[in-house]
Design an enzyme around this catalytic site. Structure first.
Site: not given
Ligand code: NBP
Length: 483
Positions: A128, A182, A185-186, A189
């Protein structure tokens, strides 16, 4: 030497998590499907620590010390399964695969089961705090085998945020427990934000206060029991002026709240578990109502009747700001009590044995719902591990008792003014329902018995009964009939 831990998936979250790990002095292997992200990370932040870049998953796995600790931080859902499928053939017995994305806990249960059959540990962990948390210190909620936590825990506790010297990370429980916590938690929120929004709306409508004046009110509230990150940023958002028009920012934002789905998941799970999480459900539904643009416009065009008189005057206005503060606090206690009930129910259902006080502890930092209030929740569960409801803890029972007159006044005022306050009013209805000696559920049971022969139980005898409604109205004992 070999890397201590690896991160695959280097979008915002994975990249920041890897930097956080490196900054804490751990050698971190980094990998991403699209190789350019690996190179960018090392080019831009390589000086922050010991990064070990790889362009293939084979090289990535080969660069890790055993037992290997691999953190997957990719888009939740199919991408996670795709990465696991590729990764698993490269791993050896005892290796630990960590999914730090926002997975649904049922998916985590399935993945944990599959990997366990192959001799691997699978840890589904809630993380989180968004981008900033990932870099500066998130709250971390890991589920999986206890054994895997021995190897993984120290690194996670190292990179988690600290509050009063305690890391906001602890072992939550087996398989889906971490992602479940988690999710709740959401959900909490969502409820918290809805209650804050209702407080804002009531004060703005009822007292005609401007957003800037309301910012001051929330700042003041943030000095007391309501002290929390969400109340703090509410003041910031309300004080903010739109750069192009000079209007209050809140007045130029389209009033349709969006959602990514974790609130909905929480409510879906609560329905299955049979736990009333009215605060979270009302928050999800309020967002849905706000988003029903076509329907809202049609209603606005036609006009639907509401009460006359929109402002509070004289005695009605007196003390109203503080009454809303108290209503907010009492409703918040209910929303959190309900969320913890859901964790309790799931913990029993799945045999997770979750320490609820520890959940409150690790939410004190890094999380959107971080708040002073969470210390009180921890204390309540420390005093009584088997507490049946947070509302039964002396501190909370007294806090709500002190607030209840104001709470009832605010809900009644909202109804009178025609200002929707589903969070405040459903929290109060829940509280009153829980307090009742006899509920009208007895009548519901009677109706069910009449139209569907669904049977009922008696207050004065054991067993299951049915009235012969279409015969002489006599009562039959049902549970002995089959014997
Ligand atoms: P994203 O959720 O936007 O995912 C992008 C990543 O997934 C990139 O590294 C991409 O690789 C990879 N990917 C995908 Br899409 N398909 C793939 C596949 N078939 N094989 C391998 N890699 C693949 O990234 P994020 O916003 O950093 O979030 C990551 C996780 O954290 C998610 O589960 C999200 O729900 C969670 N989360 C996010 C936040 C937030 O604030 N953003 C907060 C808490 C949790 P590529 O670069 O090659 O396309």
């Amino acid at each position: 030497g070999l890397a201590d831990v690896g991160v695959t998936g280097l979008a915002v979250m994975g990249r920041n998590l890897a930097r956080n790990i490196a900054r804490h002095g751990h050698a971190v292997a980094v990998h991403n499907r699209t190789a350019s992200r690996v190179d960018e990370l090392v080019a831009e932040h390589g000086d922050e620590g010991d990064f070990r870049p790889s362009h293939s998953l084979e090289d990535f796995v080969a660069s890790l010390a055993k037992p290997r600790r691999v953190i997957i931080m990719v888009k939740a859902g199919k991408a996670t399964d795709a990465v696991i499928d590729e990764l698993v053939p490269l791993l050896e017995e005892g290796d630990i695969v960590v999914d730090a994305g926002n997975a649904h806990y049922e998916d985590t249960r399935r993945r944990e089961h599959d990997l366990r059959e192959r001799g691997l540990h699978f840890v589904g962990t809630g993380v989180s705090g968004g981008e900033e948390g990932a870099l500066e210190g998130p709250s971390i909620m890991p589920g999986g085998s206890r054994e895997s936590y021995e190897a993984l825990g120290p690194i996670l506790e190292d990179i988690a945020v600290d509050v009063d010297g305690t890391p906001c990370c602890t072992y939550v429980g087996p398989d889906g427990a971490g992602h479940f916590v988690k999710m709740v938690h959401n959900g909490i929120e969502y409820a918290d934000m809805q209650l804050i929004a209702e407080a804002y709306d009531l004060l703005r409508q009822g007292l005609d206060l401007s957003p800037a004046q309301l910012a001051d009110v929330f700042d003041e509230w943030n000095e007391g029991d309501l002290e929390s990150f969400l109340v703090e940023i509410t003041a910031r958002v309300l004080r903010h002026e739109d750069a192009s028009t000079g209007k209050p920012f809140v007045d130029v934002v389209v009033d349709q709240a969006e959602q990514k789905g974790t609130g909905r998941w929480t409510v879906q799970s609560a329905l299955d578990l049979g736990v009333p999480v009215t605060g979270i459900a009302e928050a999800v539904f309020a967002r849905a109502l706000s988003g029903a643009a076509g329907q809202r416009k049609a209603v606005l065009d036609r006009g639907l009747a509401g009460p006359s008189g929109g402002r509070l005057e004289g005695a009605d206005a007196e003390g109203f700001v503080d009454a809303v503060r108290q209503a907010l606090y009492a409703s918040k206690v209910v929303a959190y009590a309900q969320g913890f009930d859901q964790i309790t129910a799931a913990s029993q259902e799945y045999g997770w044995d979750i320490d609820r006080g520890m959940m409150a502890t690790i939410w004190r930092g890094g999380c959107i719902i971080r708040a002073r209030f969470l210390d009180r929740i921890k204390q309540a569960y420390d005093k009584d591990q088997h507490l049946a409801s947070l509302l039964l803890d002396d501190y909370f029972a007294e806090a709500v008792a002190d607030a209840q007159d104001a709470w009832r006044r605010v809900v009644a005022t909202a109804v009178r003014l025609g200002v929707p306050a589903p969070g405040f009013s459903s929290a109060l209805a829940y509280y009153d329902g829980l307090r009742r000696d006899r509920l009208p559920a007895a009548l519901v049971q009677g109706l069910r018995d009449l139209f569907g022969a669904h049977t009922y139980r008696r207050v004065d005898a054991e067993g299951t009964y049915h009235v012969l409604w279409s015969e002489d109205g006599s009562e039959e004992r049902q549970d002995t009939q089959d014997q």
